[in-house]
Design a protein around this motif. Structure first.
Motif, short mmCIF file in Angstrom:
data_model
loop_
_atom_site.label_atom_id
_atom_site.label_comp_id
_atom_site.label_asym_id
_atom_site.label_seq_id
_atom_site.Cartn_x
_atom_site.Cartn_y
_atom_site.Cartn_z
N ALA A 30 0.81 -1.22 0.00
CA ALA A 30 0.00 0.00 0.00
C ALA A 30 0.84 1.27 0.00
CB ALA A 30 -0.93 -0.01 1.22
N GLU A 31 1.94 1.26 -0.70
CA GLU A 31 2.78 2.46 -0.73
C GLU A 31 2.46 3.36 -1.93
OE1 GLU A 31 4.64 3.69 1.57
OE2 GLU A 31 4.65 1.99 2.92
N ALA A 32 1.33 3.11 -2.58
CA ALA A 32 0.92 3.94 -3.72
C ALA A 32 0.24 5.22 -3.19
CB ALA A 32 -0.02 3.16 -4.63
N ASP A 33 -0.39 5.95 -4.10
CA ASP A 33 -1.01 7.24 -3.79
C ASP A 33 -1.92 7.18 -2.57
OD1 ASP A 33 -0.05 7.43 -6.37
OD2 ASP A 33 -2.02 7.62 -7.29
N GLN A 34 -1.98 8.30 -1.86
CA GLN A 34 -2.96 8.44 -0.80
C GLN A 34 -4.20 9.08 -1.44
OE1 GLN A 34 -2.62 10.88 3.10
NE2 GLN A 34 -1.83 8.83 3.53
N ASP A 43 -24.05 2.56 6.56
CA ASP A 43 -23.54 3.90 6.91
C ASP A 43 -22.68 4.46 5.78
OD1 ASP A 43 -24.69 3.86 9.42
OD2 ASP A 43 -22.80 3.44 10.50
N SER A 44 -22.77 5.77 5.60
CA SER A 44 -21.87 6.45 4.67
C SER A 44 -20.53 6.65 5.35
CB SER A 44 -22.44 7.81 4.27
OG SER A 44 -23.62 7.63 3.52
N ALA A 45 -19.46 6.56 4.57
CA ALA A 45 -18.12 6.72 5.14
C ALA A 45 -17.22 7.42 4.14
CB ALA A 45 -17.53 5.36 5.50
N ARG A 46 -16.27 8.16 4.68
CA ARG A 46 -15.18 8.74 3.89
C ARG A 46 -13.91 8.11 4.45
NH1 ARG A 46 -15.07 14.86 2.69
NH2 ARG A 46 -16.21 14.03 0.94
N VAL A 47 -13.08 7.60 3.55
CA VAL A 47 -11.85 6.92 3.96
C VAL A 47 -10.67 7.55 3.24
CG1 VAL A 47 -10.66 4.70 4.08
CG2 VAL A 47 -13.15 4.76 4.25
N LEU A 48 -9.66 7.91 4.00
CA LEU A 48 -8.40 8.39 3.46
C LEU A 48 -7.38 7.29 3.69
CD1 LEU A 48 -6.58 10.73 2.37
CD2 LEU A 48 -6.18 11.33 4.77
N GLY A 49 -6.63 6.96 2.64
CA GLY A 49 -5.63 5.91 2.81
C GLY A 49 -4.78 5.72 1.58
N ASN A 50 -3.87 4.78 1.69
CA ASN A 50 -2.96 4.46 0.59
C ASN A 50 -3.51 3.28 -0.19
OD1 ASN A 50 -1.24 5.64 2.93
ND2 ASN A 50 -0.09 6.01 1.06
N ARG A 51 -3.65 3.50 -1.49
CA ARG A 51 -4.20 2.45 -2.34
C ARG A 51 -3.16 1.39 -2.64
NH1 ARG A 51 -6.66 4.15 -7.45
NH2 ARG A 51 -6.65 1.91 -7.80
N SER A 52 -3.63 0.25 -3.07
CA SER A 52 -2.75 -0.84 -3.47
C SER A 52 -1.90 -0.41 -4.66
CB SER A 52 -3.60 -2.05 -3.87
OG SER A 52 -2.80 -3.05 -4.44
N GLN A 53 -0.67 -0.89 -4.67
CA GLN A 53 0.20 -0.61 -5.81
C GLN A 53 -0.32 -1.28 -7.08
OE1 GLN A 53 4.47 -0.63 -5.19
NE2 GLN A 53 4.10 -0.78 -3.00
N ASP A 54 -1.11 -2.33 -6.93
CA ASP A 54 -1.73 -3.00 -8.06
C ASP A 54 -3.00 -2.23 -8.41
OD1 ASP A 54 -3.15 -4.60 -9.83
OD2 ASP A 54 -2.95 -6.43 -8.64
N ARG A 55 -2.95 -1.44 -9.48
CA ARG A 55 -4.07 -0.56 -9.87
C ARG A 55 -5.35 -1.32 -10.21
NH1 ARG A 55 -3.37 4.66 -8.35
NH2 ARG A 55 -1.23 5.26 -8.71
N LYS A 98 -8.93 -3.09 -6.03
CA LYS A 98 -9.65 -2.04 -5.29
C LYS A 98 -9.44 -2.32 -3.80
CE LYS A 98 -13.16 -0.81 -8.65
NZ LYS A 98 -12.72 -1.55 -9.81
N ARG A 99 -8.28 -1.92 -3.33
CA ARG A 99 -7.87 -2.19 -1.95
C ARG A 99 -7.12 -0.99 -1.40
NH1 ARG A 99 -3.62 -6.81 -0.66
NH2 ARG A 99 -3.64 -6.74 1.59
N LEU A 100 -7.42 -0.63 -0.15
CA LEU A 100 -6.87 0.57 0.45
C LEU A 100 -6.49 0.28 1.90
CD1 LEU A 100 -6.97 3.80 -0.37
CD2 LEU A 100 -8.76 3.80 1.35
N LYS A 101 -5.35 0.79 2.32
CA LYS A 101 -4.93 0.75 3.73
C LYS A 101 -5.34 2.09 4.33
CE LYS A 101 -2.41 -1.08 7.14
NZ LYS A 101 -2.48 -2.42 7.64
N ALA A 102 -6.33 2.09 5.20
CA ALA A 102 -6.89 3.33 5.74
C ALA A 102 -5.97 3.98 6.76
CB ALA A 102 -8.25 3.07 6.38
#
Length: 124
Positions: free
Chosen positions: A30-34, A86-98, A101-105
């Protein structure tokens, strides 16, 4: 050649230990874009090795991985903090594999409450 039960048990445990080590993968994936995602929680799992959410967004269903259970709890996010729908907003680093659809919050916002899971990693 004669093997003791302890030797056989130790050799049999090696694949299990290797599997556990692979399952605990840290941040390397998960070191790709935040990025920030907005969506609706479709599934919640609170437990080891990492609590997870399934978040439905306009881009599809994302797997959101939180910190280990203790770290997630320290952020204030515990069982009952959110529910499916529930609605949610999540900030995190996406998977390096584009294609994944996986994110480390690092931060969750649900119902107006913010949970900083990894405050030291927040770039915004």
């Amino acid at each position: 050649m004669t093997f003791t039960r302890a030797t056989v048990a130790a050799v049999a445990a090696i694949p299990l230990l290797a599997t556990a080590a692979l399952a605990h993968h840290g941040w390397s994936w998960a070191e790709a874009d935040q990025i920030e995602l907005d969506g609706v929680i479709r599934e919640i799992f609170i437990g080891p090795p990492h609590p997870t959410l399934k978040l439905e967004t306009g881009e599809g269903l994302w797997t959101i991985e939180l910190g280990n259970p203790r770290q997630t709890e320290r952020s204030g996010f515990i069982e009952g903090s959110a529910k499916t729908g529930d609605s949610a907003r999540v900030l995190g680093n996406r998977s390096q594999d584009r294609d994944e659809k996986r994110l480390k919050a690092v931060r969750l916002t649900i119902g107006g409450k913010t949970y900083d899971v990894y405050p030291e990693r927040i770039n915004r």
